[in-house]
Each structure stands twice: as structure tokens, then as C-alpha cells.
Enzyme design. Structure first.
Site, PDB file in Angstrom:
ATOM      1  N   ASP A  68      -6.635  63.550  39.630  1.00  0.00           N
ATOM      2  CA  ASP A  68      -6.111  62.504  40.503  1.00  0.00           C
ATOM      3  C   ASP A  68      -5.753  63.088  41.855  1.00  0.00           C
ATOM      4  O   ASP A  68      -4.933  64.004  41.953  1.00  0.00           O
ATOM      5  CB  ASP A  68      -4.848  61.897  39.871  1.00  0.00           C
ATOM      6  CG  ASP A  68      -4.263  60.810  40.758  1.00  0.00           C
ATOM      7  OD1 ASP A  68      -4.791  59.686  40.709  1.00  0.00           O
ATOM      8  OD2 ASP A  68      -3.307  61.081  41.515  1.00  0.00           O
ATOM      9  N   TYR A  73      -2.997  63.215  50.134  1.00  0.00           N
ATOM     10  CA  TYR A  73      -2.473  64.435  49.498  1.00  0.00           C
ATOM     11  C   TYR A  73      -3.004  65.725  50.136  1.00  0.00           C
ATOM     12  O   TYR A  73      -2.478  66.803  49.858  1.00  0.00           O
ATOM     13  CB  TYR A  73      -2.848  64.497  47.999  1.00  0.00           C
ATOM     14  CG  TYR A  73      -2.273  63.436  47.114  1.00  0.00           C
ATOM     15  CD1 TYR A  73      -1.312  62.541  47.554  1.00  0.00           C
ATOM     16  CD2 TYR A  73      -2.697  63.334  45.788  1.00  0.00           C
ATOM     17  CE1 TYR A  73      -0.807  61.563  46.723  1.00  0.00           C
ATOM     18  CE2 TYR A  73      -2.185  62.358  44.939  1.00  0.00           C
ATOM     19  CZ  TYR A  73      -1.247  61.473  45.424  1.00  0.00           C
ATOM     20  OH  TYR A  73      -0.761  60.506  44.582  1.00  0.00           O
ATOM     21  N   LYS A 102      -7.666  57.862  46.464  1.00  0.00           N
ATOM     22  CA  LYS A 102      -6.980  56.626  46.883  1.00  0.00           C
ATOM     23  C   LYS A 102      -7.082  56.391  48.382  1.00  0.00           C
ATOM     24  O   LYS A 102      -7.054  57.341  49.173  1.00  0.00           O
ATOM     25  CB  LYS A 102      -5.492  56.698  46.509  1.00  0.00           C
ATOM     26  CG  LYS A 102      -5.239  57.118  45.071  1.00  0.00           C
ATOM     27  CD  LYS A 102      -3.781  57.063  44.689  1.00  0.00           C
ATOM     28  CE  LYS A 102      -3.527  57.811  43.402  1.00  0.00           C
ATOM     29  NZ  LYS A 102      -3.325  59.262  43.586  1.00  0.00           N
ATOM     30  N   HIS A 135      -3.862  52.677  47.322  1.00  0.00           N
ATOM     31  CA  HIS A 135      -2.675  53.477  47.004  1.00  0.00           C
ATOM     32  C   HIS A 135      -1.418  52.608  46.938  1.00  0.00           C
ATOM     33  O   HIS A 135      -0.554  52.810  46.086  1.00  0.00           O
ATOM     34  CB  HIS A 135      -2.521  54.572  48.070  1.00  0.00           C
ATOM     35  CG  HIS A 135      -1.825  55.793  47.600  1.00  0.00           C
ATOM     36  ND1 HIS A 135      -2.129  57.054  48.015  1.00  0.00           N
ATOM     37  CD2 HIS A 135      -0.794  55.964  46.736  1.00  0.00           C
ATOM     38  CE1 HIS A 135      -1.343  57.939  47.441  1.00  0.00           C
ATOM     39  NE2 HIS A 135      -0.513  57.284  46.650  1.00  0.00           N
TER      40      HIS A 135
END
Ligand code: NDP
Length: 337
Positions: A68, A73, A102, A135
Site C-alpha cells: 500500500d 507518501y 492513491k 485517498h
């Protein structure tokens, strides 16, 4: 099931992770490795010296097949590099690995979504993702002020990404029940997955039941809740050495972390623990050779206090904010990105 394979001079345990069928007929592995490294004084923490790439390679060697990440990120590039290396070495084939990424909140407008996904694919160095999630239901401008973009506009653009072959499946993250129902009712493609915060202190039974009754697979993030230090803060609440958890763990000859992760599996929820430590990679995937009974599942669910660790109250005046508002919203760490 656990298979022992001989690797050079040492023995390594390869766990065969079960899969769930999604509502589009595709399969999704029952545990995912989280790759969000947290925040520091510069914003989102970056991986240094290819640390994350090497963790993912180790994870693939141990049997992890689902990863994930998210555009926000900053881990897409190293995750993708690890996948390309292991595919080149023939440890796995691309279709044995499941990549979730996402769409970030500043890319919600119709014309931005496909471009954002193309950027994620470029970062990953892959030509498709297995799962693309919105997200948040919250559309923001580049300066992080709210846009009035309706998440249905964003969803339709994500449907186009499936059509284009860039995403095999699409889904939602951090949507509440009403918002999820609206996407089911008004969308052309039903979400395959709902990713939400779940741990023993945030059981989310109603939302999980609703999503599962619609054939939507649920992924649970922050599975350890208050048991771990988050963003440098030691939360009060359930800990790994809780006597109830220890009693269950001793009964099964497992650790309390494994018992908590198994509680997800019993509820058919995909836990997505994050770790960068080899010993914990081994520990967290070793959850498919025992079962909790009804009473044990209930004992863990009894820790529920409806506590959230991901509540971006700095966005709470947005028209699509999914959670309850609070009196003292916290400062926005994303504006430092
Ligand atoms: P986790 O509950 O996975 O906690 C991570 C922490 O637990 C790390 O500090 C890790 O330390 C520690 N840890 C991992 N395994 C063990 C173990 N067996 N025993 C003791 N400590 C352990 O929470 P996250 O908030 O990181 O969530 C996991 C993933 O979920 C994220 O990485 C991200 O992919 C996703 N996520 C999605 C969100 C969304 O909005 N959709 C929001 C938040 C997360 P160490 O690394 O040192 O081992």
C-alpha cells in the site's frame, strides 16, 4: 500455509497469503504491507539509502504480495523499484504482486485525475496499478484551501482510468457510510475496496458490515492503533502487553501483535501493518496458521472506544469532511510537503 524453501545457505519461511475475490472478479491478497513512513520536521518522512526498496524486497521474499502506497507518501518510486527487481530476478511475476496507490486531494478535478495516475505510474515504473483509491473525499487547491469539486466528478475520472487500463480496480479511502452509498448509487463502477482506519479501539462494525454487504472488500489501516507510538506521540489506551491480549496470545502460542492482525482476518478485513524491521515483517505475516474463536474475536472488539488517530480536523470545514468535527482542530502537516 507455510512453505520452507532453501535459499543459499539459510532457510527462509515463505508464507502463502490467501486472497479475497473482489466484486469485479479480481483477487486481492489478505494482508498488505503499509509504506507510509510518517511525518518529520520537513513534512512526509523520506526513505534514505533505498531503505524502503530493500524492505519491500525482503517482504516479497517472505511472501508479502500486497503493498500500500500513495502519491503523497513519497514511497512509490522505491516500491516500484523493488517490484521491478524481484520480477527481473523471477522471484515473482508482475501479476503475482498487488500494488495499491492513491490519488491525492489536490488532484480531484476531472482533468487532473488521469495525469495524477500517470505520474504515479511513472514514479512506480509500472504500466498499471492493481488498485487506485481516492485517498479522501476532500478536494483541495494547491494552497490547501477547499475546492468545491464533488467527489463524484473525481470518481468518474477514476472510472476512465479503469477503461484506459491504468488501474485494474478502483476504490475509496476515508469515506463515511453516506458517502460510500452515494458512490455506489451514482457511479458506473462499484468501488472494489474501502480503505479505512481500523484497530481494536476503532472497530467500525457498522461501516464494515455495510461495505461487505455490498461486496466491497475492506482494508484496515493503522491496525495497531494506540499500541504503537504515532508521530512521536505515545497514546494512552490499549498496549501490546494488555493482559487480555496476552491471554489470547499465550493460548495460541502467538504474539499479541499477531493476535490483533488475526482479528482482522477473522472479520475478512485486510490488515495493512507498516514495518521496516525484518523480524516484524516475519512476525506480521505469520498469522494464517491459527484461528480465533467467536469469544476471542468479541474480547478484542470490546476494546472499541471509537478513537481515531487519522482525523485531519484541519480540513473539518470542508463540505465533504467525513468525520465528526472537534472544537480544537490540529495544524495541517501536509502544507509542509
Ligand atoms: P501501524 O498500525 O501499521 O503502525 C506502524 C508502527 O507499528 C510502526 O511504528 C512500526 O514500527 C510498528 N510495528 C509494526 N509491526 C509491529 C509489531 N509486530 N510489533 C510492534 N510494533 C510494530 O500504522 P500505520 O499508521 O503506519 O498504518 C499502516 C499503513 O496504513 C501505512 O503505512 C499506510 O500504508 C496506510 N495508511 C493509510 C491511511 C489512509 O488515509 N488511507 C492513513 C494511515 C495509514 P517499525 O517500522 O519500527 O517496525
Amino acid at each position: 500455509m507455510v512453505i520452507f524453501i532453501s535459499q543459499m545457505s539459510h532457510f527462509m519461511v515463505l508464507t502463502k497469503v490467501p486472497k479475497y475475490k473482489m466484486n469485479n472478479g479480481r483477487e486481492i491478497p489478505a494482508i498488505a504491507l503499509g509504506t507510509f513512513l510518517g511525518f518529520d520536521e520537513h513534512g512526509v518522512t523520506q526513505s534514505e539509502n533505498k531503505m524502503l526498496r530493500d524492505v519491500v524486497i525482503q517482504a516479497i521474499d517472505l511472501g508479502y504480495r500486497h503493498f500500500d502506497t500513495a502519491a503523497v507518501y513519497n514511497t512509490e518510486a522505491e516500491l516500484g523499484e523493488a517490484v521491478r527487481i524481484t520480477v527481473a530476478e523471477q522471484t515473482v511475476s508482475r501479476d503475482e504482486v498487488f500494488i495499491t496507490t492513491k490519488l491525492w486531494n489536490t488532484r480531484h478535478r476531472k482533468g487532473q485525475v488521469m495525469k495524477a495516475l500517470e505520474e504515479s505510474l511513472r514514479q512506480l515504473g509500472l504500466d498499471y496499478v492493481d488498485l487506485y483509491l481516492m485517498h479522501w473525499p476532500i478536494g483541495l487547491n494547491d494552497d490547501y484551501t477547499p475546492t468545491n469539486t464533488d467527489y463524484m466528478e473525481t470518481w468518474r475520472a477514476m472510472e476512465d482510468a479503469v477503461e484506459a487500463g491504468y488501474a485494474k480496480s478502483i476504490g475509496l479511502s476515508n469515506f463515511n457510510k453516506q458517502q460510500l452509498k452515494r458512490v455506489i448509487d451514482e457511479g458506473n463502477i462499484k468501488p472494489a475496496v474501502l480503505q479505512i482506519e481500523i484497530h481494536p479501539q476503532l472497530v467500525q462494525e457498522e461501516l464494515v458490515q455495510y461495505a461487505q454487504s455490498q461486496g466491497i472488500v475492506v482494508m484496515g489501516f493503522s491496525p495497531f492503533g494506540s499500541m504503537v507510538t504515532r508521530f512521536g506521540v505515545n497514546y494512552t489506551g490499549l498496549r501490546f502487553n494488555d493482559p487480555v491480549l496476552r491471554q489470547i496470545a499465550e493460548r495460541h502460542n502467538k504474539t499479541t501483535a499477531q493476535v490483533v492482525l488475526r482479528w482482522f482476518v477473522e472479520r475478512k478485513i485486510i490488515p495493512m501493518p507498516k514495518t521496516i524491521r525484518y523480524s516484524r515483517l516475519i512476525e506480521n505475516i505469520d498469522i494464517f496458521d491459527f484461528q480465533l474463536d467467536e469469544e476471542e474475536i468479541e474480547m478484542i472488539s470490546q476494546f472499541n472506544r471509537n478513537v481515531r488517530f487519522t482525523a485531519p480536523t484541519f480540513w473539518q470545514n470542508h463540505p465533504h469532511y467525513p468525520f465528526d468535527k472537534v472544537d480544537n482542530p490540529i495544524e495541517d502537516p501536509f502544507t509542509k510537503i
